[in-house]
Write a protein that holds these residues in place. Structure first.
Motif, PDB file in Angstrom:
ATOM      1  N   ARG A   1     -17.436   5.452  -0.096  1.00 42.43           N
ATOM      2  CA  ARG A   1     -16.229   6.213   0.205  1.00 42.43           C
ATOM      3  C   ARG A   1     -15.229   5.214   0.775  1.00 42.43           C
ATOM      4  NH1 ARG A   1     -14.171  10.736  -0.342  1.00 42.43           N
ATOM      5  NH2 ARG A   1     -15.988  11.704  -1.229  1.00 42.43           N
ATOM      6  N   GLN A   2     -14.041   5.169   0.166  1.00 37.90           N
ATOM      7  CA  GLN A   2     -12.996   4.243   0.588  1.00 37.90           C
ATOM      8  C   GLN A   2     -11.749   5.027   0.979  1.00 37.90           C
ATOM      9  OE1 GLN A   2     -13.415   1.028   0.907  1.00 37.90           O
ATOM     10  NE2 GLN A   2     -15.340   0.769  -0.198  1.00 37.90           N
ATOM     11  N   GLU A   3     -10.965   4.463   1.884  1.00 35.18           N
ATOM     12  CA  GLU A   3      -9.704   5.086   2.286  1.00 35.18           C
ATOM     13  C   GLU A   3      -8.589   4.555   1.385  1.00 35.18           C
ATOM     14  OE1 GLU A   3      -9.819   7.614   4.490  1.00 35.18           O
ATOM     15  OE2 GLU A   3     -11.937   7.160   4.305  1.00 35.18           O
ATOM     16  N   SER A   4      -7.556   5.369   1.200  1.00 36.56           N
ATOM     17  CA  SER A   4      -6.394   4.919   0.442  1.00 36.56           C
ATOM     18  C   SER A   4      -5.129   5.270   1.203  1.00 36.56           C
ATOM     19  CB  SER A   4      -6.365   5.551  -0.945  1.00 36.56           C
ATOM     20  OG  SER A   4      -6.060   6.920  -0.833  1.00 36.56           O
ATOM     21  N   GLN A   5      -4.087   4.512   0.922  1.00 30.93           N
ATOM     22  CA  GLN A   5      -2.763   4.685   1.519  1.00 30.93           C
ATOM     23  C   GLN A   5      -1.755   4.225   0.472  1.00 30.93           C
ATOM     24  OE1 GLN A   5      -3.224   2.019   4.838  1.00 30.93           O
ATOM     25  NE2 GLN A   5      -2.565   0.259   3.657  1.00 30.93           N
ATOM     26  N   PRO A   6      -0.461   4.389   0.715  1.00 29.66           N
ATOM     27  CA  PRO A   6       0.505   3.903  -0.264  1.00 29.66           C
ATOM     28  C   PRO A   6       0.273   2.412  -0.547  1.00 29.66           C
ATOM     29  CG  PRO A   6       1.603   5.290   1.334  1.00 29.66           C
ATOM     30  CD  PRO A   6       0.199   5.073   1.834  1.00 29.66           C
ATOM     31  N   GLY A   7       0.161   2.083  -1.821  1.00 27.14           N
ATOM     32  CA  GLY A   7      -0.098   0.703  -2.221  1.00 27.14           C
ATOM     33  C   GLY A   7      -1.543   0.436  -2.600  1.00 27.14           C
ATOM     34  N   THR A   8      -2.462   1.360  -2.321  1.00 28.40           N
ATOM     35  CA  THR A   8      -3.870   1.154  -2.685  1.00 28.40           C
ATOM     36  C   THR A   8      -4.026   1.193  -4.198  1.00 28.40           C
ATOM     37  OG1 THR A   8      -4.682   2.123  -0.616  1.00 28.40           O
ATOM     38  CG2 THR A   8      -6.231   2.071  -2.462  1.00 28.40           C
ATOM     39  N   TRP A   9      -4.788   0.226  -4.722  1.00 31.53           N
ATOM     40  CA  TRP A   9      -5.045   0.078  -6.157  1.00 31.53           C
ATOM     41  C   TRP A   9      -6.556   0.035  -6.362  1.00 31.53           C
ATOM     42  CZ3 TRP A   9      -7.462  -3.369  -9.470  1.00 31.53           C
ATOM     43  CH2 TRP A   9      -7.023  -3.406 -10.791  1.00 31.53           C
ATOM     44  N   VAL A  10      -7.058   0.810  -7.333  1.00 30.54           N
ATOM     45  CA  VAL A  10      -8.502   0.882  -7.597  1.00 30.54           C
ATOM     46  C   VAL A  10      -8.733   0.787  -9.102  1.00 30.54           C
ATOM     47  CG1 VAL A  10     -10.590   2.308  -7.408  1.00 30.54           C
ATOM     48  CG2 VAL A  10      -8.837   2.452  -5.623  1.00 30.54           C
ATOM     49  N   HIS A  11      -9.633  -0.111  -9.531  1.00 26.09           N
ATOM     50  CA  HIS A  11     -10.092  -0.131 -10.929  1.00 26.09           C
ATOM     51  C   HIS A  11     -11.480   0.493 -10.960  1.00 26.09           C
ATOM     52  CE1 HIS A  11     -12.424  -1.757 -14.301  1.00 26.09           C
ATOM     53  NE2 HIS A  11     -11.310  -1.532 -14.951  1.00 26.09           N
TER      54      HIS A  11
ATOM     55  N   LYS B   1       1.937   7.574  -2.557  1.00 20.87           N
ATOM     56  CA  LYS B   1       2.380   8.269  -1.343  1.00 20.87           C
ATOM     57  C   LYS B   1       1.184   8.989  -0.733  1.00 20.87           C
ATOM     58  CE  LYS B   1       5.385  12.201  -0.226  1.00 20.87           C
ATOM     59  NZ  LYS B   1       6.350  13.161  -0.811  1.00 20.87           N
ATOM     60  N   GLY B   2       1.091   8.975   0.593  1.00 24.11           N
ATOM     61  CA  GLY B   2       0.071   9.746   1.298  1.00 24.11           C
ATOM     62  C   GLY B   2      -1.221   8.995   1.521  1.00 24.11           C
ATOM     63  N   GLU B   3      -2.173   9.690   2.126  1.00 21.43           N
ATOM     64  CA  GLU B   3      -3.478   9.115   2.459  1.00 21.43           C
ATOM     65  C   GLU B   3      -4.573  10.003   1.908  1.00 21.43           C
ATOM     66  OE1 GLU B   3      -3.691   8.540   6.676  1.00 21.43           O
ATOM     67  OE2 GLU B   3      -1.900   7.279   6.708  1.00 21.43           O
ATOM     68  N   ALA B   4      -5.615   9.351   1.381  1.00 17.54           N
ATOM     69  CA  ALA B   4      -6.738  10.086   0.796  1.00 17.54           C
ATOM     70  C   ALA B   4      -8.032   9.331   1.044  1.00 17.54           C
ATOM     71  CB  ALA B   4      -6.521  10.273  -0.705  1.00 17.54           C
ATOM     72  N   SER B   5      -9.122  10.056   0.901  1.00 18.50           N
ATOM     73  CA  SER B   5     -10.455   9.476   0.920  1.00 18.50           C
ATOM     74  C   SER B   5     -10.955   9.521  -0.529  1.00 18.50           C
ATOM     75  CB  SER B   5     -11.356  10.293   1.845  1.00 18.50           C
ATOM     76  OG  SER B   5     -12.639   9.747   1.883  1.00 18.50           O
TER      77      SER B   5
END
Length: 104
Positions: free
Chosen positions: A71-81, A60-64
């Protein structure tokens, strides 16, 4: 009987605070540790590293997200390894719920 953990809605596991960061461990065994984080809008988790690989999943939500020198943006559904020892940081642009899975 097979033991398992079932969570229908991760977004409801932690309510992002108005000011601050909350965390709640939802599962832990010999291989992984799963922690749900709630970030208040504008909150920052300063740059740090982890000794083990990890996965971030934004619910949920948005982050940097700082990942090494990127620097990458994130939103609901973003997945990072993230491999072990990668510098990383998080800045919540809105209230955020994020799942962290540490791989032991």
């Amino acid at each position: 009987m097979t033991a398992y953990t079932h969570i229908l809605d991760l977004a409801k596991e932690v309510e992002p605070p108005a000011d601050g960061i909350l965390s709640k461990t939802i599962y832990q065994d010999d291989q992984i540790k799963a922690v749900v984080f709630g970030f208040g809008q504008g909150q920052v988790l300063s740059e740090h590293t982890a000794a083990k690989p990890a996965v971030l999943f934004f619910v949920k939500g948005e982050a940097s997200v700082g990942l090494g020198d990127d620097r990458q943006e994130s939103q609901p559904g973003t997945w990072v390894h993230m491999p072990a020892n990668l510098k990383h940081s998080i800045e919540a642009k809105t209230p955020v719920v994020m799942l962290l899975v540490l791989l032991k």
